[in-house]
Design a protein around this motif. Structure first.
Motif, PDB file in Angstrom:
ATOM      1  N   GLY A   1      43.093 -27.594  76.134  1.00 40.99           N
ATOM      2  CA  GLY A   1      42.157 -27.555  74.918  1.00 40.99           C
ATOM      3  C   GLY A   1      41.256 -26.380  74.999  1.00 40.99           C
ATOM      4  O   GLY A   1      40.902 -25.691  74.284  1.00 40.99           O
TER       5      GLY A   1
ATOM      6  N   LEU B   1      51.196 -20.178  72.422  1.00 40.17           N
ATOM      7  CA  LEU B   1      51.153 -21.860  72.104  1.00 40.17           C
ATOM      8  C   LEU B   1      52.369 -22.305  72.812  1.00 40.17           C
ATOM      9  O   LEU B   1      52.519 -23.385  73.567  1.00 40.17           O
ATOM     10  CB  LEU B   1      51.340 -22.336  70.700  1.00 40.17           C
ATOM     11  CG  LEU B   1      49.738 -22.127  69.796  1.00 40.17           C
ATOM     12  CD1 LEU B   1      49.801 -22.007  68.462  1.00 40.17           C
ATOM     13  CD2 LEU B   1      49.055 -23.096  70.138  1.00 40.17           C
TER      14      LEU B   1
ATOM     15  N   GLY C   1      42.322 -20.347  69.094  1.00 40.64           N
ATOM     16  CA  GLY C   1      41.683 -20.557  67.650  1.00 40.64           C
ATOM     17  C   GLY C   1      40.556 -19.291  67.615  1.00 40.64           C
ATOM     18  O   GLY C   1      40.486 -18.864  66.110  1.00 40.64           O
TER      19      GLY C   1
ATOM     20  N   GLY D   1      43.237 -23.747  73.623  1.00 39.76           N
ATOM     21  CA  GLY D   1      43.229 -23.721  72.244  1.00 39.76           C
ATOM     22  C   GLY D   1      42.085 -23.259  71.675  1.00 39.76           C
ATOM     23  O   GLY D   1      42.213 -22.849  70.493  1.00 39.76           O
TER      24      GLY D   1
END
Length: 413
Positions: A212, A178, A219, A215
Motif C-alpha cells: 500500500g 506495479l 499514485g 501504491g
C-alpha cells in the motif's frame, strides 16, 4: 579441539558448513567432519528452547538487537539499489544503455573476492573438487534434500537483472513498478510450497501495508506526472511482459539464495553466484549488447558511473545473504520498496526532481509495514528456518543464523 560431523545427534554441535566458514568457526577442509566439544558449546536445540523463553509475547522480537539490525540492513540494501538505479539513469542519459555489459563487472568483482577466498580456504584442488561435485549438480526434485542450485540461482539472477532493465526501454516506469509486485507474490508462493514457510497473519498484513505504501508512491508519481512517457501499445505490452518475466526471475533467485545461504558458507554462495553469473552474463552481453556497446559513449564520467554502479551492486550482493539469514526473501523484497523514496531524495539533488507531499507518508507506511511484519515473532524472528529442522540441525552456524545465536547467545549477528 577435534571433532566429527554428524547429523541429527543432539549431543554434538553440527556444522553443515563443510570447510571453514568465514562467518562460522570451522577450520577443516571441505567435506571433512568436525566435532565441537559439548562442554564448550551448548546443544543448539537446548539453547534455542532456552532463548525462546527469555522473552515472550507478541513483541518479543522487538526487544532484541537483531530486529533493529535486520531493519537497518534492509534499508542499507534499499539505498544500494537506489544508487544502482541512479547510476543506470546517468548512463542512459549519456547514451549508454548496455544492461548486460554494465552488470557483468559486478559478477566479475564478486567472483574475484569470494572465489579467491574460497580457493584460499580449500586449496586449488579442493576448490576444483567442490566445483565439480557442487557447482553443476542440481537435478534433484526434492528441495529438502542436499542439493546445489548455483547455476539456477545465477541464471535467474542474471535474467532478472536483464529483463527488468530491458522492460524500462518499452514500458512506463509506473507500469514496471506495479508489475514488480509480482516478485513478492513469487517469493511467498515458492517459499510456501517448497520451503514449507508458513506466514503469520501479522506478516501478511505487514506485506499488504508495505505494498500500500508503494501504491501511494506510484499514485504520487501519477498525480505529478513524474516517471511517465508515451509508448506505443505494442511496446507497452512488450515492456510489461519483460517486467513480469524479470520479476519472476528475481523472486525465484531470492528464494534459492535464502535456501543456499542457510545451509552453506556465505563465501561459497556469493562466490558461485559471481562465478556462474560472470559466465552467463558475459555470454548474454556478447550476444545482445554488441550493437549498444559499439555505439556507446566512453569517457571519464562514464567510467565513474560504471565503477559506482559496480561498487553499489557488489555491496548489495554481499549483504543480501545476511538479510536472507536473519530475515527472509519476503522481508528482503518488502524492504526494497523504500528505494523509490530514497530515489526521490537523491533525485532532488542529482536530477532536480521535486518531492510530492505523499512521498514521506508512503515511506512511513512502508516502514510501519516492516515493523508489523514481525509482530508475533519470538526472539529468533525469521532466522529459524523450517526446512532446517526444529533445532536447525541441517543448517550452518554462521553470521545471521539462529544456530549461531543459539551457540553464542551474546553475538549480535
Amino acid at each position: 579441539m577435534r571433532s566429527y560431523e554428524m547429523k541429527n545427534v543432539a549431543q554434538t554441535h553440527i556444522s553443515e558448513a563443510g570447510p571453514s566458514d568465514i562467518d562460522g568457526a570451522n577450520t577443516g577442509p571441505h567435506g571433512e567432519p568436525e566435532i565441537v566439544d559439548d562442554g564448550q558449546v551448548p546443544s543448539p536445540g537446548m539453547a534455542i528452547a532456552e532463548l525462546e523463553t527469555t522473552k515472550k509475547g507478541r513483541f518479543a522480537y522487538f526487544k532484541t538487537k537483531q530486529f533493529y539490525i535486520v531493519l537497518i540492513l534492509g534499508q542499507v540494501l534499499s539505498l544500494c539499489l537506489t544508487a544502482t538505479n541512479t547510476f543506470s539513469s546517468l548512463l542512459a542519459n549519456n547514451g549508454n544503455s548496455i544492461p548486460a555489459f554494465q552488470t557483468w563487472f559486478n559478477y566479475v568483482l564478486l567472483n574475484f573476492i569470494y572465489t579467491s577466498y574460497t580457493i584460499y580456504k580449500y586449496g586449488f584442488k579442493g576448490y576444483c573438487r567442490f566445483l565439480w561435485t557442487h557447482g553443476w549438480k542440481f537435478f534433484d526434485y526434492e528441495l529438502t534434500k542436499d542439493r546445489d542450485l548455483d547455476i539456477i540461482l545465477s541464471f535467474c539472477d542474471v535474467e532478472g537483472n536483464y529483463f527488468t532493465v530491458l522492460a524500462y526501454r518499452y514500458t512506463t516506469i509506473l507500469s514496471a513498478e506495479l508489475i514488480n509486485f509480482w516478485a513478492i507474490v513469487i517469493v511467498v508462493i515458492v517459499s510456501f510450497l517448497f520451503l514449507k514457510v508458513r506466514y503469520h497473519p501479522a506478516q501478511v498484513v505487514g506485506i499488504f501495508i508495505c505494498i500500500g505504501g508503494l501504491g501511494i508512491l506510484i499514485g504520487s508519481d501519477h498525480i505529478t506526472g513524474t516517471n511517465q512517457y508515451s509508448v506505443s501499445n505494442g511496446d507497452q505490452l512488450k515492456g510489461d511482459l519483460f517486467a513480469l518475466l524479470g520479476a519472476t526471475f528475481y523472486g525465484a533467485s531470492n528464494v534459492a539464495e535464502e535456501f543456499l545461504a542457510s545451509e552453506r558458507p556465505l563465501y561459497e554462495v556469493v562466490g558461485q553466484l559471481g562465478f556462474w553469473g560472470m559466465i552467463i552474463n558475459g555470454v548474454q552481453a556478447g550476444i545482445f549488447d554488441r550493437g549498444s556497446f559499439q555505439s556507446a559513449t566512453w569517457n571519464g564520467p562514464i567510467g565513474g558511473y560504471i565503477a559506482g554502479y559496480t561498487l553499489a551492486l557488489t555491496i548489495f550482493y554481499s549483504l543480501a545473504p545476511v538479510v536472507f539469514r536473519m530475515g527472509s526473501a519476503a522481508f528482503f523484497n518488502i524492504s526494497l520498496l523504500t528505494s523509490n523514496f530514497w530515489g526521490a531524495i537523491i533525485g532532488i539533488q542529482v536530477f532536480g526532481l521535486t518531492v510530492y507531499f505523499l512521498y514521506p507518508i508512503a515511506f512511513v507506511c512502508i516502514v510501519g509495514g516492516l515493523i508489523i511484519y514481525f509482530v508475533g515473532k519470538q526472539v529468533f524472528g525469521e532466522s529459524l528456518k523450517p526446512w532446517l529442522g526444529r533445532n536447525q540441525e541441517k543448517g550452518i552456524s554462521g553470521i545471521g543464523t539462529a544456530k549461531r545465536r543459539a551457540e553464542h547467545p551474546d553475538v549480535l549477528v
